[in-house]
Design a protein around this motif. Structure first.
Motif, PDB file in Angstrom:
ATOM      1  N   PHE A  36       1.175  -1.095   0.044  1.00 28.72           N
ATOM      2  CA  PHE A  36       0.037  -0.504   0.074  1.00 28.72           C
ATOM      3  C   PHE A  36       0.678   1.282   0.110  1.00 28.72           C
ATOM      4  O   PHE A  36       1.062   2.222  -1.069  1.00 28.72           O
ATOM      5  N   GLU A  37       1.776   1.001   0.557  1.00 28.02           N
ATOM      6  CA  GLU A  37       2.910   2.624   0.995  1.00 28.02           C
ATOM      7  C   GLU A  37       3.371   2.395  -0.205  1.00 28.02           C
ATOM      8  O   GLU A  37       3.226   3.421  -0.656  1.00 28.02           O
ATOM      9  N   ASN A  38       3.901   1.443  -1.284  1.00 25.75           N
ATOM     10  CA  ASN A  38       4.744   1.760  -2.197  1.00 25.75           C
ATOM     11  C   ASN A  38       3.763   2.218  -3.489  1.00 25.75           C
ATOM     12  O   ASN A  38       3.922   3.118  -4.209  1.00 25.75           O
ATOM     13  N   TYR A  39       2.802   1.457  -3.680  1.00 26.83           N
ATOM     14  CA  TYR A  39       2.072   2.394  -4.329  1.00 26.83           C
ATOM     15  C   TYR A  39       1.225   2.788  -4.154  1.00 26.83           C
ATOM     16  O   TYR A  39       1.242   4.118  -5.556  1.00 26.83           O
ATOM     17  N   GLN A  40       0.968   3.909  -3.085  1.00 24.05           N
ATOM     18  CA  GLN A  40       0.770   5.555  -2.351  1.00 24.05           C
ATOM     19  C   GLN A  40       1.812   5.977  -3.009  1.00 24.05           C
ATOM     20  O   GLN A  40       1.547   7.705  -3.326  1.00 24.05           O
ATOM     21  N   SER A  41       3.448   5.673  -3.687  1.00 24.82           N
ATOM     22  CA  SER A  41       4.156   7.058  -3.728  1.00 24.82           C
ATOM     23  C   SER A  41       4.205   7.824  -4.782  1.00 24.82           C
ATOM     24  O   SER A  41       4.893   8.847  -4.373  1.00 24.82           O
ATOM     25  N   GLU A  47      -1.187  16.413  -9.512  1.00 28.65           N
ATOM     26  CA  GLU A  47      -1.104  15.962 -10.374  1.00 28.65           C
ATOM     27  C   GLU A  47      -2.429  14.722 -10.805  1.00 28.65           C
ATOM     28  O   GLU A  47      -2.909  14.720 -11.545  1.00 28.65           O
ATOM     29  N   MET A  48      -2.589  13.877  -9.316  1.00 25.89           N
ATOM     30  CA  MET A  48      -3.048  12.850  -9.349  1.00 25.89           C
ATOM     31  C   MET A  48      -4.454  13.527  -9.907  1.00 25.89           C
ATOM     32  O   MET A  48      -6.075  13.225 -10.272  1.00 25.89           O
ATOM     33  N   LYS A  89      -5.255   4.298 -10.441  1.00 24.23           N
ATOM     34  CA  LYS A  89      -5.200   6.213  -9.750  1.00 24.23           C
ATOM     35  C   LYS A  89      -6.250   6.907  -9.583  1.00 24.23           C
ATOM     36  O   LYS A  89      -6.485   7.089  -7.802  1.00 24.23           O
ATOM     37  N   MET A  90      -7.276   6.136  -9.615  1.00 23.50           N
ATOM     38  CA  MET A  90      -8.731   6.318  -9.155  1.00 23.50           C
ATOM     39  C   MET A  90      -8.778   5.747  -7.758  1.00 23.50           C
ATOM     40  O   MET A  90      -9.308   5.890  -6.364  1.00 23.50           O
ATOM     41  N   THR A  91      -8.278   4.561  -7.138  1.00 27.60           N
ATOM     42  CA  THR A  91      -7.865   3.685  -5.850  1.00 27.60           C
ATOM     43  C   THR A  91      -7.479   4.938  -5.034  1.00 27.60           C
ATOM     44  O   THR A  91      -7.141   4.545  -4.118  1.00 27.60           O
ATOM     45  N   LYS A  92      -6.607   5.241  -5.944  1.00 25.80           N
ATOM     46  CA  LYS A  92      -5.165   5.804  -4.473  1.00 25.80           C
ATOM     47  C   LYS A  92      -4.998   6.510  -4.110  1.00 25.80           C
ATOM     48  O   LYS A  92      -5.796   7.201  -3.254  1.00 25.80           O
ATOM     49  N   ALA A  93      -6.579   8.094  -5.441  1.00 24.56           N
ATOM     50  CA  ALA A  93      -7.408   8.774  -4.538  1.00 24.56           C
ATOM     51  C   ALA A  93      -8.179   8.645  -4.016  1.00 24.56           C
ATOM     52  O   ALA A  93      -8.486   9.500  -3.016  1.00 24.56           O
ATOM     53  N   TYR A  94      -8.962   7.298  -3.657  1.00 24.15           N
ATOM     54  CA  TYR A  94      -9.840   7.374  -3.131  1.00 24.15           C
ATOM     55  C   TYR A  94      -9.164   6.898  -1.041  1.00 24.15           C
ATOM     56  O   TYR A  94     -10.056   7.262  -0.352  1.00 24.15           O
ATOM     57  N   THR A  95      -8.583   6.480  -1.243  1.00 22.56           N
ATOM     58  CA  THR A  95      -7.319   6.439  -0.113  1.00 22.56           C
ATOM     59  C   THR A  95      -6.232   7.394   0.209  1.00 22.56           C
ATOM     60  O   THR A  95      -5.729   6.218   1.751  1.00 22.56           O
ATOM     61  N   ARG A  96      -5.990   8.080  -0.459  1.00 21.87           N
ATOM     62  CA  ARG A  96      -5.091   8.862   0.066  1.00 21.87           C
ATOM     63  C   ARG A  96      -5.588   9.944   0.921  1.00 21.87           C
ATOM     64  O   ARG A  96      -6.417  10.643   0.632  1.00 21.87           O
ATOM     65  N   MET A 144      -4.136  -2.004  -6.938  1.00 18.70           N
ATOM     66  CA  MET A 144      -5.423  -1.684  -6.571  1.00 18.70           C
ATOM     67  C   MET A 144      -6.173  -2.444  -5.771  1.00 18.70           C
ATOM     68  O   MET A 144      -7.009  -1.286  -4.133  1.00 18.70           O
ATOM     69  N   LEU A 145      -6.119  -3.471  -5.383  1.00 24.82           N
ATOM     70  CA  LEU A 145      -7.274  -4.267  -4.786  1.00 24.82           C
ATOM     71  C   LEU A 145      -6.586  -4.100  -3.121  1.00 24.82           C
ATOM     72  O   LEU A 145      -7.632  -4.011  -2.244  1.00 24.82           O
ATOM     73  N   ILE A 146      -5.447  -3.892  -2.949  1.00 19.26           N
ATOM     74  CA  ILE A 146      -4.949  -4.016  -2.049  1.00 19.26           C
ATOM     75  C   ILE A 146      -5.088  -2.498  -1.174  1.00 19.26           C
ATOM     76  O   ILE A 146      -5.452  -2.394  -0.084  1.00 19.26           O
ATOM     77  N   THR A 147      -5.104  -1.325  -2.321  1.00 22.75           N
ATOM     78  CA  THR A 147      -5.325  -0.111  -1.729  1.00 22.75           C
ATOM     79  C   THR A 147      -6.288   0.304  -0.549  1.00 22.75           C
ATOM     80  O   THR A 147      -6.885   0.800  -0.003  1.00 22.75           O
ATOM     81  N   MET A 148      -7.285  -0.868  -1.646  1.00 25.12           N
ATOM     82  CA  MET A 148      -8.793  -0.325  -1.420  1.00 25.12           C
ATOM     83  C   MET A 148      -9.352  -1.197  -0.315  1.00 25.12           C
ATOM     84  O   MET A 148      -9.946  -0.663   0.164  1.00 25.12           O
ATOM     85  N   LYS A 149      -8.383  -1.784   0.347  1.00 32.82           N
ATOM     86  CA  LYS A 149      -8.616  -2.239   1.980  1.00 32.82           C
ATOM     87  C   LYS A 149      -8.236  -1.257   3.008  1.00 32.82           C
ATOM     88  O   LYS A 149      -8.421  -1.500   4.470  1.00 32.82           O
TER      89      LYS A 149
END
Length: 712
Positions: A36-41, A47-48, A89-96, A144-149
């Motif tokens: 999750f941390e790496n994906y969100q880096s 920009e997002m 990218k949408m999952t990143k925005a939703y969880t950031r 994205m699936l891990i991020t949505m957790k």
């Protein structure tokens, strides 16, 4: 001491992650957090958020994006992959938490609709390139699936399972291409993600095990004994696939640190060695040697990089190496000059027929091919005209950007350093051409500071014995026996780079600015200067010089790129050997890192002598460095003055007298075929001794053997 340092680092990380407040997390929980941390880096939040606003205008009620062609099957720029990347990218925005769209209901609805559309397509998206569905799509889905957790609302379990099914549409990791180098580490990354999502210990163990097994010295794809990197067979890919491999290893290392699956200290130590003594050595500041990125040379901006990966690798290395990484990062980021903390060195990578010669003022490299190595490949419509990229190609860099994005404008029959026929136009290569070289006598000898390299070319009905003497801050380039049966002119290209500033021509006393677009020079000696590089031609040769616009298009070298004409001013310097040359030769000296024509006048070449340059022996001495380099194409004796050097087998020899009567002798077998010993006799000032050099074997064959010789 190195391994001890690694045990301390890994023990600290393990304790820090697992022992907070006495709570023991499972391996799955730890890895999930790391992913999750790496994906969100990336990307940056501003920009997002701008991109998310645009995506809201593109997504349809059914979850598709109106600008995408889902039936596309392209090898490159495959459009359906954009659907998955956008959802990611949408999952990143939703969880950031810093995003304007954090926990936004409308965004969540778009994510779910997009996943439903993907999993319900009657005609499943497919590409002619296996990579998209084996690596790109499943890695993004896993992230994205891990991020949505971590979202307020979760992905419904049945939909999550349908998305996970797409992670299984990958090639096998037990055979090519899945088992090779960076492909393996990429696939293993999404296997780890899937294992976390399904809490599958067997899958996690399998994924980590195959990656761990790849962190070793190999004769196949991966890190070689000399710390070069091979991909797609014995093809040099220090960057490109080498970079992707490092990125994969770094990601996996971060995922599993602090778990029972952590890499062993000696494995991380090997990665560190490759990064510091392979990967970083082929860079000048933020620019990469064009000859170590394979077919990537045909991509826009491919020879320029950033410090992101180096920073990430720094974070998993030990304290002893932190400053070395930081120095490299500062050079890449432009915070320090490209010369900062650069130590003089010469390295011959005998497993890859690749040499680098580095000084604070410059980086020069040489790339050739032998029967042991593969010429630079074409594939996926890329590198269509790169036939000559391993014919003794030279990268001559002071600032580093001398060749940046010049490639659409190159005359590809004139690669710097090469001796080749002027085929015009070059026949564009069909997809996936990767041929081995066709000569054995290719190699180098090095003492770590200076070296001699050789390429006995025999290709395209053209033969040439080519040798390079990397002595101090100069490179002496020799060619002999140049013979061809071709209708085209045969040229030795000295350089072809971006034209920047004046070109000056003259002699050691006076230099004048060239006042035309091109000129021919047939009288020597002659000096030429351009863009902080000096060129000296000690005798009369048919030299041609051009400094003018050379139009071209990326589509000329990459079938997937723009056909728009690009105009670029190009400096081009070469020696014309004529048509059907017979036993022709050349000699010239490169002097990179000369700041001005005034400084060029101060260069002293009186101590450098081309002692011999023919089909049997090529030899250069440098009295200032007490160096002598000799290429023996066959057994024999080389004489200089009253002195003699005799060998009983073809080889490369470099000698340096460090005290009266005392010599360091370095020897190598460029064919890598000889067995047993090479007998050497050295006679200097009437004193003579015989010595035996035991040749290395296996994957050390071709490496340098060093021995002190005392004639007193």
């Amino acid at each position: 001491m190195i391994l001890k340092g690694w045990f301390v680092v890994l023990f600290f990380l393990f304790c820090n992650i697992n022992s907070s407040f006495g709570f023991q997390k499972s391996d799955f929980e730890i890895i999930q957090e790391r992913v999750f941390e790496n994906y969100q880096s990336s990307p940056a939040t501003d920009e997002m958020d701008k991109d998310i606003s645009i995506l809201f205008t593109l997504i349809q009620p059914n979850g598709s994006f109106k600008d995408l062609n889902y039936a596309d099957k392209s090898m490159t720029k495959w459009e359906p992959d954009k659907h998955i990347k956008r959802l990611g990218k949408m999952t990143k925005a939703y969880t950031r938490a810093s995003s304007d769209f954090y926990q936004d209901d409308k965004l969540y609805d778009g994510i779910i609709r997009g996943m439903n559309y993907w999993t319900s397509l009657k005609q499943e998206p497919i590409s002619d390139n296996w990579w998209w569905l084996s690596i790109s799509v499943p890695k993004e889905i896993g992230g994205m699936l891990i991020t949505m957790k971590y979202g307020e609302k979760q992905v419904p379990k049945d939909l999550e399972n349908k998305m996970i099914e797409w992670m299984n549409k990958t090639v096998s990791i037990t055979k090519s291409p899945g088992k090779d180098g960076s492909n393996l580490t990429d696939i293993a990354q999404h296997m780890i993600m899937q294992a976390v999502l399904t809490e599958n210990s067997d899958l996690l163990n399998k994924a980590v095990s195959v990656v761990s097994e790849s962190v070793r010295i190999t004769k196949g794809d991966g890190i070689q004994r000399d710390l070069s990197f091979h991909a797609h067979g014995p093809e040099l890919y220090m960057h490109g696939y080498g970079r992707e491999y490092l990125l994969g290893i770094r990601n996996v290392a971060v995922y599993i640190v602090g778990t029972s699956f952590s890499f062993k200290p000696e494995q991380i130590a090997l990665i560190s060695e490759f990064v510091r003594n392979g990967y970083l050595r082929s860079m000048r500041g933020k620019y990469i040697d064009y000859s170590v990125i394979g077919r990537g040379i045909a991509r826009v901006n491919a020879t320029r990089t950033n410090s992101g990966l180096v920073k990430q690798l720094k974070a998993i290395d030990i304290e002893d190496h932190q400053q070395e990484y930081q120095d490299a990062i500062d050079r890449i980021d432009g915070k320090k000059p490209v010369s900062y903390k650069i130590e003089p060195r010469n390295i011959h990578y005998w497993r890859s027929d690749y040499t680098i010669h580095q000084r604070p003022e410059f980086l020069v490299s040489l790339n050739s091919s032998s029967t042991r190595t593969v010429r630079t490949e074409s594939g996926n419509g890329e590198n269509l005209t790169g036939q000559f990229l391993t014919e003794g190609a030279m990268y001559i860099a002071v600032k580093g950007d001398e060749y940046f994005n010049i490639f659409p404008n190159w005359e590809w029959n004139k690669i710097p350093g090469s001796t080749t026929p002027e085929i015009n136009p070059l026949k564009k290569r069909t997809n996936w051409v990767a041929e081995r070289g066709n000569v054995d006598f290719v190699g180098g000898v090095s003492d770590g500071l200076n070296g001699v390299s050789v390429y006995q070319m025999n290709a395209y009905n053209t033969r040439a014995n080519k040798a390079w003497f990397f002595f101090g801050d100069k490179v002496i380039c020799l060619g002999a026996g140049i013979t061809a049966d071709r209708v085209e002119t045969i040229n030795t290209t000295v350089n072809q780079s971006r034209l920047r500033g004046d070109v000056s021509i003259g002699n050691e006393n006076e230099m004048q600015v060239m006042n035309s677009n091109s000129t021919k020079i047939d009288k020597g000696p002659i000096w030429i200067y351009h863009d902080q590089i000096g060129y000296f031609f000690p005798n009369s040769q048919d030299i041609e010089l051009s400094a003018q616009n050379q139009p071209g298009a990326w589509a000329d070298i990459n079938g997937n790129s723009s056909k728009k004409t690009i105009n670029e001013e190009v400096f081009k310097l070469y020696i014309n050997h004529g048509k059907n040359p017979k036993n022709e030769k050349y000699s010239y000296i490169l002097m990179p890192g000369i700041e001005s024509t005034s400084a060029l006048k101060e260069v002293d070449l009186t101590g450098i002598d081309v002692e011999r340059n023919d089909e049997k022996i090529q030899a250069v001495s440098d009295k200032g460095l007490n160096l002598l380099g000799v290429v023996f194409y066959e057994e024999g004796t080389f004489e200089w003055g009253e002195n003699k050097l005799t060998v009983d087998k073809p080889c490369l020899v470099m000698l340096q007298e460090y005290s009266e009567g005392k010599w360091n002798v370095n020897l190598s077998d460029p064919t890598q075929l000889l067995k047993g010993t090479v007998k050497l006799n050295l006679k200097v000032d009437g004193k003579s001794k015989n010595f035996n050099f035991s040749l290395p074997d296996d994957d050390y064959a071709g490496s340098t053997i060093s021995k002190p010789i005392d004639l007193n």
